[in-house]
Design a protein around this motif. Structure first.
Motif, PDB file in Angstrom:
ATOM      1  N   LEU A  20       0.830  -1.202   0.000  1.00 17.21           N
ATOM      2  CA  LEU A  20       0.000   0.000   0.000  1.00 17.21           C
ATOM      3  C   LEU A  20       0.865   1.254   0.000  1.00 17.21           C
ATOM      4  O   LEU A  20       0.588   2.212  -0.727  1.00 17.21           O
ATOM      5  N   ASP A  23       2.289   1.821  -3.445  1.00 19.03           N
ATOM      6  CA  ASP A  23       1.253   2.301  -4.353  1.00 19.03           C
ATOM      7  C   ASP A  23       0.956   3.774  -4.109  1.00 19.03           C
ATOM      8  O   ASP A  23       0.826   4.561  -5.046  1.00 19.03           O
ATOM      9  N   ILE A  24       0.875   4.173  -2.844  1.00 17.32           N
ATOM     10  CA  ILE A  24       0.612   5.578  -2.513  1.00 17.32           C
ATOM     11  C   ILE A  24       1.773   6.453  -2.970  1.00 17.32           C
ATOM     12  O   ILE A  24       1.560   7.539  -3.534  1.00 17.32           O
ATOM     13  N   ARG A  27       1.522   6.945  -6.714  1.00 12.21           N
ATOM     14  CA  ARG A  27       0.450   7.870  -7.079  1.00 12.21           C
ATOM     15  C   ARG A  27       0.797   9.311  -6.722  1.00 12.21           C
ATOM     16  O   ARG A  27       0.461  10.232  -7.459  1.00 12.21           O
ATOM     17  N   ASN A  74      -6.523   9.153  -7.141  1.00 13.87           N
ATOM     18  CA  ASN A  74      -7.508   8.402  -6.374  1.00 13.87           C
ATOM     19  C   ASN A  74      -7.651   6.964  -6.846  1.00 13.87           C
ATOM     20  O   ASN A  74      -8.337   6.175  -6.207  1.00 13.87           O
ATOM     21  N   GLU A  75      -7.009   6.615  -7.938  1.00 18.77           N
ATOM     22  CA  GLU A  75      -7.109   5.264  -8.484  1.00 18.77           C
ATOM     23  C   GLU A  75      -6.285   4.308  -7.643  1.00 18.77           C
ATOM     24  O   GLU A  75      -5.133   4.560  -7.331  1.00 18.77           O
ATOM     25  N   ARG A  76      -6.905   3.206  -7.273  1.00 14.74           N
ATOM     26  CA  ARG A  76      -6.166   2.176  -6.546  1.00 14.74           C
ATOM     27  C   ARG A  76      -5.252   1.452  -7.513  1.00 14.74           C
ATOM     28  O   ARG A  76      -5.290   1.683  -8.705  1.00 14.74           O
ATOM     29  N   GLY A  77      -4.444   0.564  -6.975  1.00 20.80           N
ATOM     30  CA  GLY A  77      -3.531  -0.212  -7.809  1.00 20.80           C
ATOM     31  C   GLY A  77      -4.281  -0.940  -8.910  1.00 20.80           C
ATOM     32  O   GLY A  77      -5.416  -1.361  -8.744  1.00 20.80           O
ATOM     33  N   ALA A  80      -5.431  -4.442  -7.908  1.00 27.18           N
ATOM     34  CA  ALA A  80      -6.145  -4.586  -6.637  1.00 27.18           C
ATOM     35  C   ALA A  80      -7.569  -5.071  -6.893  1.00 27.18           C
ATOM     36  O   ALA A  80      -8.243  -4.580  -7.799  1.00 27.18           O
TER      37      ALA A  80
END
Length: 104
Positions: A20, A23-24, A27, A74-77, A80
C-alpha cells in the motif's frame, strides 16, 4: 496416498501486488509531476508571448490537468481487487449475545 493429495494453488512472490505504501508513493509522484506540468502550462499561457493556438493549448492543459491528476491519484492499484462490502455469514452454532441467558 496419491488420491488423498489435493491440487493446491501455488502463490509466487512475483504475483503479489505492491504494498500500500509503494502504491501511494507512486500515485503521489505521478500527481506531483502532473501538477508541475500544469504549473508550467499556466506560466507559459500567461507570460510567454506565443501565437493563440499554442496559448489555448497551454490554457487547456492548465484547466484539464488537475481533473486528470486527481482521478489518477484516487485510483487504486491496477491489480487490486474491488472492495467487498458483504458481511460473513454468522456461525449458527454460536448463541447471539442478545439471546444468552443468565445461567449460560
Amino acid at each position: 496416498m496419491k488420491g488423498l493429495r489435493r491440487d493446491r494453488d501455488v502463490h509466487r512472490v512475483t504475483d503479489a501486488r505492491p504494498s500500500l505504501s509503494a502504491d501511494i508513493n507512486r500515485r503521489e509522484k505521478v500527481y506531483l509531476i502532473q501538477m508541475g506540468i500544469r504549473t508550467i502550462c499556466l506560466i507559459l499561457a500567461v507570460v510567454v508571448p506565443v501565437p493563440w493556438p499554442f496559448r489555448l493549448l497551454f490554457i487547456a492543459g492548465a484547466i484539464f490537468l488537475p481533473y486528470i491528476a486527481v482521478i489518477g491519484a484516487n485510483e487504486r492499484g491496477k491489480d487490486a481487487p474491488p472492495p467487498t462490502f458483504s458481511t460473513p455469514a454468522p456461525d449458527q452454532q454460536e448463541i447471539p449475545l442478545h439471546r444468552r441467558e443468565i445461567g449460560s
